[in-house]
Design an enzyme around this catalytic site. Structure first.
Site, PDB file in Angstrom:
ATOM      1  N   HIS A  61       0.792  -1.224   0.000  1.00 17.12           N
ATOM      2  CA  HIS A  61       0.000   0.000   0.000  1.00 17.12           C
ATOM      3  C   HIS A  61       0.826   1.276   0.000  1.00 17.12           C
ATOM      4  CE1 HIS A  61       1.089  -0.001   4.209  1.00 17.12           C
ATOM      5  NE2 HIS A  61       0.627   1.233   4.309  1.00 17.12           N
TER       6      HIS A  61
HETATM    7  C1  UD1 Z   1      -2.429   5.510   5.704  1.00 16.95           C
HETATM    8  C2  UD1 Z   1      -1.163   6.052   6.359  1.00 16.95           C
HETATM    9  C3  UD1 Z   1      -0.055   5.016   6.250  1.00 16.95           C
HETATM   10  C4  UD1 Z   1      -0.500   3.692   6.822  1.00 16.95           C
HETATM   11  C5  UD1 Z   1      -1.788   3.261   6.130  1.00 16.95           C
HETATM   12  C6  UD1 Z   1      -2.301   1.971   6.687  1.00 16.95           C
HETATM   13  C7  UD1 Z   1      -0.775   8.478   6.209  1.00 16.95           C
HETATM   14  C8  UD1 Z   1       0.030   9.516   5.531  1.00 16.95           C
HETATM   15  N1  UD1 Z   1      -0.672   7.232   5.665  1.00 16.95           N
HETATM   16  O1  UD1 Z   1      -2.151   5.321   4.324  1.00 16.95           O
HETATM   17  O2  UD1 Z   1       1.062   5.457   6.983  1.00 16.95           O
HETATM   18  O3  UD1 Z   1       0.508   2.742   6.644  1.00 16.95           O
HETATM   19  O4  UD1 Z   1      -2.784   4.288   6.316  1.00 16.95           O
HETATM   20  O5  UD1 Z   1      -3.406   1.512   5.966  1.00 16.95           O
HETATM   21  O6  UD1 Z   1      -1.439   8.747   7.168  1.00 16.95           O
HETATM   22  N2  UD1 Z   1      -9.531   4.713   1.453  1.00 16.95           N
HETATM   23  C9  UD1 Z   1     -10.704   4.005   1.393  1.00 16.95           C
HETATM   24  N3  UD1 Z   1     -11.291   3.617   2.571  1.00 16.95           N
HETATM   25  C10 UD1 Z   1     -10.761   3.899   3.765  1.00 16.95           C
HETATM   26  C11 UD1 Z   1      -9.562   4.624   3.826  1.00 16.95           C
HETATM   27  C12 UD1 Z   1      -8.953   5.008   2.666  1.00 16.95           C
HETATM   28  O7  UD1 Z   1     -11.221   3.734   0.326  1.00 16.95           O
HETATM   29  O8  UD1 Z   1     -11.354   3.510   4.800  1.00 16.95           O
HETATM   30  C13 UD1 Z   1      -8.864   5.075   0.195  1.00 16.95           C
HETATM   31  C14 UD1 Z   1      -9.171   6.487  -0.227  1.00 16.95           C
HETATM   32  O9  UD1 Z   1      -9.254   6.503  -1.605  1.00 16.95           O
HETATM   33  C15 UD1 Z   1      -7.947   7.272   0.200  1.00 16.95           C
HETATM   34  C16 UD1 Z   1      -6.850   6.235   0.046  1.00 16.95           C
HETATM   35  O10 UD1 Z   1      -7.460   4.989   0.372  1.00 16.95           O
HETATM   36  O11 UD1 Z   1      -7.750   8.398  -0.568  1.00 16.95           O
HETATM   37  C17 UD1 Z   1      -5.668   6.459   0.926  1.00 16.95           C
HETATM   38  O12 UD1 Z   1      -6.081   6.607   2.297  1.00 16.95           O
HETATM   39  P1  UD1 Z   1      -5.169   7.468   3.313  1.00 16.95           P
HETATM   40  O13 UD1 Z   1      -5.692   7.373   4.689  1.00 16.95           O
HETATM   41  O14 UD1 Z   1      -4.975   8.840   2.739  1.00 16.95           O
HETATM   42  O15 UD1 Z   1      -3.741   6.788   3.209  1.00 16.95           O
HETATM   43  P2  UD1 Z   1      -3.335   5.239   3.263  1.00 16.95           P
HETATM   44  O16 UD1 Z   1      -2.708   4.887   1.979  1.00 16.95           O
HETATM   45  O17 UD1 Z   1      -4.447   4.384   3.767  1.00 16.95           O
END
Ligand code: UD1
Length: 371
Positions: free
Chosen positions: A205
Site C-alpha cells: 500500500h
Molecule cells: C495511511 C497512512 C499510512 C498507513 C496506512 C495503513 C498516512 C500519511 N498514511 O495510508 O502510513 O501505513 O494508512 O493503511 O497517514 N480509502 C478508502 N477507505 C478507507 C480509507 C482510505 O477507500 O477507509 C482510500 C481512499 O481513496 C484514500 C486512500 O485509500 O484516498 C488512501 O487513504 P489514506 O488514509 O490517505 O492513506 P493510506 O494509503 O491508507
C-alpha cells in the site's frame, strides 16, 4: 487524569487496543477515545473495533480522505474544539499517520502534554510521508515511548532529553500475543482452500510502490513467478485497488491463476494467514514486526526500514521493488536460509501496562495549561 487517545488509520487500532484495556486498571484515569475518521470503511475500521474489543469511539471527527494538507488540516480543525471542551491532561497518539501529527500539533498548541507511542523510529527517508510525521511528532512530544532501542538512540541523537524517552516494548505485539490463539481458530485457510505452510501472503500500500506503476510492475513480475509455485493471497488495500483498476497490470493480475486478490482481511483472519504462511511479502511496517514474532520469513518490499530490529533479529529482509532481489531472497527462504535470530527486548505483551504506569507516575509533569 484525563487522557484523550487518538486513532485514525487501521494500524492505529491494534496499537490502541491494549492501552484502552490497561487504563481499566486505574480508576483515576478517565480515557476518551477519538477516531479521526481517516479510515472509514467497515473493513478498515469497524471490523477491528469489533474483533479487538475496542470500545466505541467517544467522538468521531469523520474527516475521511483527502490530500495530505487537506486531511491534516481538517483533522486539526475538527480536533481543536474537542481539546478545548474536554481539557485533557494528556493527548496520546500512536504510530506515524496523518492523524498522529495533526492531533499532536493541536494538543501542544493548547498546552496539553503529548504522549507518542512508537517514538523514535526512523527510516531516514524523507520522501515517506510517515517519516515527516514521525520526526515532527517526536519533536513536540513530552512522553516518547519507543518500541526498540534504535528509537531511543535516534531520539537521543536528535537532542531529545533522556528523561522524556522510555523503552517500553511494542503495543502491536501485546495485541498479537493476546489474540494469537483466538486467531488459530479462524477458518480462513479452509475458506480460501489453503494448506498451512503452502502459500504466500502479499500486502502492498505504500505510495512509492502502488502509486508508481513501474515499481508495482517490478514487484508483480516477482509475484507472478512465486504464484506458479504456491498460491499468493493478496488482501488488497483500498489505495492499491484504486490504482489497479484500469491499469495495464490489471489484466496480468487476472491471468495469474494462483494470485488470490481478496478484500482487506479482519485482524484475526490476517493473523492466521500470516502465522501459517510459508512467507510474507509486504511494504507494511507493522507486518515486519508481527512476522518477527511469528517467525515467518518476511520479504520487505522497501529500500529501508524504520524498524531495523526486524532485520537484525527477525525474519525480515529488505528487497525493495527489484524483481531479481525479491526472487533471490525467495530462493533463500525456500532453501531455509532466512531464520529468526532472537526476540526484540520487551516485546513480551506488557508494553501497554508499562506505558500507562509511566503516564500515571509522570502525572506531576502534566500540568494543564489549556487556555
Ligand atoms: C495511511 C497512512 C499510512 C498507513 C496506512 C495503513 C498516512 C500519511 N498514511 O495510508 O502510513 O501505513 O494508512 O493503511 O497517514 N480509502 C478508502 N477507505 C478507507 C480509507 C482510505 O477507500 O477507509 C482510500 C481512499 O481513496 C484514500 C486512500 O485509500 O484516498 C488512501 O487513504 P489514506 O488514509 O490517505 O492513506 P493510506 O494509503 O491508507
Amino acid at each position: 487524569m484525563k487522557i484523550i487517545n487518538i486513532v485514525g488509520a487501521r494500524p492505529n487500532l491494534m496499537k490502541i487496543a491494549p492501552l484502552m484495556e490497561a487504563y481499566a486498571d486505574y480508576p483515576d484515569i478517565e480515557s476518551i477515545l477519538v477516531h479521526t475518521g481517516q479510515h472509514y470503511d467497515d473493513r478498515m475500521s469497524d471490523l477491528f473495533f469489533h474483533q479487538l474489543g475496542i470500545p466505541e469511539p467517544d467522538i468521531n471527527l469523520e474527516v475521511g480522505s483527502g490530500s495530505h494538507a487537506a486531511q491534516t488540516a481538517e483533522i486539526m480543525k475538527a480536533f481543536e474544539p474537542v481539546v478545548l471542551e474536554q481539557r485533557p491532561d494528556v493527548v496520546l497518539v500512536v504510530g506515524d499517520v496523518n492523524s498522529t501529527i495533526a492531533c499532536g500539533l493541536v494538543a501542544v498548541k493548547l498546552g496539553v502534554k503529548l504522549a507518542h507511542v512508537e517514538a523514535g523510529l526512523r527510516s531516514f527517508d524523507r520522501t515517506m510521508p510517515e517519516e515527516i510525521n514521525r520526526i515532527l511528532t517526536d519533536a513536540i512530544s513530552d512522553f516518547l515511548f519507543s518500541s526498540e532501542q534504535s528509537g531511543v538512540d535516534n531520539l537521543l541523537r536528535e537532542g531529545v532529553p533522556k528523561e522524556k524517552i522510555f523503552l517500553v516494548g511494542n503495543v502491536m505485539i501485546d495485541t498479537l500475543l493476546k489474540y494469537r490463539s483466538k486467531a488459530e481458530a479462524s477458518k480462513v485457510l479452509e475458506e480460501l482452500g489453503l494448506e498451512p505452510g503452502g502459500y504466500a501472503v502479499l500486502t502492498l500500500h505504500r505510495p512509492s510502490n502502488v502509486d508508481d506503476s513501474s515499481a508495482f510492475e517490478r514487484i508483480f513480475n516477482a509475484v507472478e513467478v512465486i504464484q506458479r509455485d504456491m498460491p499468493v493471497v493478496f488482501p488488497i488495500h483500498p489505495r492499491t485497488r484504486k490504482n489497479m483498476e484500469g491499469s495495464p497490470l490489471a489484466d496480468r493480475m487476472h491471468e495469474a491463476r494462483n494470485l488470490r486478490v481478496i478484500e482487506p482481511a479482519g485482524y484475526l483472519e490476517f493473523l492466521k494467514l500470516m502465522s501459517s504462511a510459508r512467507l510474507v511479502l509486504t511494504d507494511s511496517g507493522g507486518i515486519q514486526e508481527e512476522t518477527t514474532i511469528l517467525n515467518v520469513p518476511c520479504l520487505t518490499l522497501r529500500e529501508n526500514t524504520e524498524r531495523p530490529i526486524t532485520v537484525k533479529l527477525g525474519t525480515s529482509r529488505l528487497v525493495g521493488s527489484n524483481t531479481e532481489r525479491i526472487l533471490s531472497a525467495y530462493k533463500d527462504i525456500m532453501a531455509g536460509r532466512i531464520r529468526r535470530q532472537g526476540t526484540p527486548e520487551l516485546w513480551d505483551g506488557k508494553a501497554a501496562s508499562r506505558i500507562v504506569r509511566i503516564l500515571v507516575e509522570g502525572r506531576s509533569l502534566s500540568g494543564r495549561r489549556t487556555t
